[in-house]
Scaffold this motif. Structure first.
Motif, mmCIF file in Angstrom:
data_model
loop_
_atom_site.group_PDB
_atom_site.id
_atom_site.type_symbol
_atom_site.label_atom_id
_atom_site.label_comp_id
_atom_site.label_asym_id
_atom_site.label_seq_id
_atom_site.Cartn_x
_atom_site.Cartn_y
_atom_site.Cartn_z
ATOM 1 N N PHE A 3 0.946 -1.326 0.142
ATOM 2 C CA PHE A 3 0.133 -0.018 0.179
ATOM 3 C C PHE A 3 0.884 1.304 0.013
ATOM 4 O O PHE A 3 0.383 2.436 -0.236
ATOM 5 N N GLU A 4 2.074 1.215 0.534
ATOM 6 C CA GLU A 4 3.137 2.199 0.302
ATOM 7 C C GLU A 4 3.303 2.525 -1.000
ATOM 8 O O GLU A 4 3.386 3.827 -1.658
ATOM 9 N N GLU A 7 0.662 4.308 -2.552
ATOM 10 C CA GLU A 7 0.385 6.015 -1.991
ATOM 11 C C GLU A 7 1.392 6.642 -2.969
ATOM 12 O O GLU A 7 1.352 7.672 -3.250
ATOM 13 N N SER A 72 -6.724 1.705 -2.635
ATOM 14 C CA SER A 72 -6.061 2.717 -1.191
ATOM 15 C C SER A 72 -7.375 3.163 -0.688
ATOM 16 O O SER A 72 -7.034 3.231 0.708
ATOM 17 N N ALA A 76 -7.927 2.203 3.550
ATOM 18 C CA ALA A 76 -8.328 3.097 4.603
ATOM 19 C C ALA A 76 -9.690 2.614 5.310
ATOM 20 O O ALA A 76 -9.800 2.921 6.480
ATOM 21 N N THR A 136 4.863 8.939 6.300
ATOM 22 C CA THR A 136 3.960 7.722 5.622
ATOM 23 C C THR A 136 2.965 7.222 6.592
ATOM 24 O O THR A 136 1.884 7.038 5.950
ATOM 25 N N GLN A 140 -1.167 7.379 5.608
ATOM 26 C CA GLN A 140 -1.845 6.188 5.604
ATOM 27 C C GLN A 140 -2.608 5.918 6.777
ATOM 28 O O GLN A 140 -3.416 4.978 6.807
#
Length: 294
Positions: A3-4, A7, A72, A76, A136, A140
């Motif tokens: 997921f990083e 982003e 993403s 969340a 980060t 997130q």
């Protein structure tokens, strides 16, 4: 795929350049580029046309962008839902705090301990992290709020409550001709050799902005962590610029610090998302309210 990486990809699409995306994410352009290349390798496609100055999407990148936004957003939303099932949420509120490793130098640990004692219904989790990991995690939503320097936030998206003040100082050997001064200007040290904090840090970025605004092209010998810089300054390899509190924390014989007259006051505090309507919002409000009344 992480997921990083998603982003990083989304930020690059929205910022239009790799440089601006790295600035927004508080990471280095090299790190950003490496993560996107890993993403491209896993997908077996090229997402950006690197022959252009701007970060232009390839047809594959244009097709992947809405998918990245969807993934993403789902991530969340999932994290928000799962909070309801955590032990802390079952018995009260939970507050996840990310912080730079500076709690002791700004006396913030006693504040956090008093807040926990005054609010036993809130389970507080504190995680120390360097700037890249901290921002980060904030982006997130792994952290409900973060303790950092004000220069690191995005004012259009982030709220900020100041908790402490600091000064940007010039660190130099006690034998240096300027060591006896009560304050020093950039023009007085323009021709010096500099040893600075790493490029990803807010202090480094502030220093470079001050140099640029003053029309100075600094001679930078190298960048390193503050503990190493102090020893190098003591040996006469150059001078440095960093927060006065760092000097007090890592004092070294033969080295002194003099305030930099051109620098703005450094503000340290708690940052939070202005649009924070998730489960942790009440705990964030409780923490900010407590800080306002102490």
């Amino acid at each position: 795929m992480t997921f990083e990486q998603l982003e990083y990809f989304i930020a690059t699409c929205q910022c239009k350049t790799f440089f601006d995306a790295a600035e927004q994410l508080h990471t280095t352009q090299s790190t950003l580029s490496k993560q996107i290349k890993k993403l491209e390798a896993e997908l077996s496609v090229t997402l950006f046309d690197r022959s252009r100055r701007l970060a232009s999407l390839t047809p594959a990148g244009e097709a992947f962008y809405p998918e990245a936004l969807r993934l993403s957003g789902q991530y969340a939303a999932m994290r928000q839902k799962m909070r309801a099932f955590s032990p802390a949420s079952a018995n009260g509120l939970s507050l996840s705090i990310g912080t730079l490793p500076f709690l002791s130098q700004y006396g913030l640990m006693p504040l956090l301990n008093r807040f926990k004692q005054a609010n036993p219904q809130i389970t507080v989790h504190i995680t120390e992290a360097e700037e890249e990991e901290l921002m980060t995690g904030f982006l997130q939503k792994r952290f409900d709020l973060v303790l950092l320097r004000e220069t690191m936030i995005r004012p259009d998206e982030d709220g900020f409550f100041p908790l402490s003040k600091d000064t940007l100082s010039v660190m130099l050997p006690e034998s240096h001709p300027l060591a006896a001064y009560s304050c020093i200007s950039l023009s007085q040290i323009a021709q010096e050799s500099f040893l600075l904090m790493p490029p990803y840090t807010s202090i480094y970025k502030l220093c470079m902005k001050l140099f640029s605004d003053a029309g100075i092209t600094p001679s930078i010998i190298r960048t390193s962590r503050v503990e190493s810089l102090i020893g190098s300054v003591a040996l006469g390899e150059g001078i440095s610029l960093f927060a006065e509190s760092n000097f007090r924390l890592f004092q070294h014989p033969g080295v002194t610090a003099v305030p930099l007259s051109d620098a703005p006051e450094l503000s340290v505090g708690a940052a939070y998302k202005k649009t924070g309507a998730d489960d942790a919002a009440p705990a964030v409000k409780c923490f900010l309210s407590y800080c306002k009344n102490v």
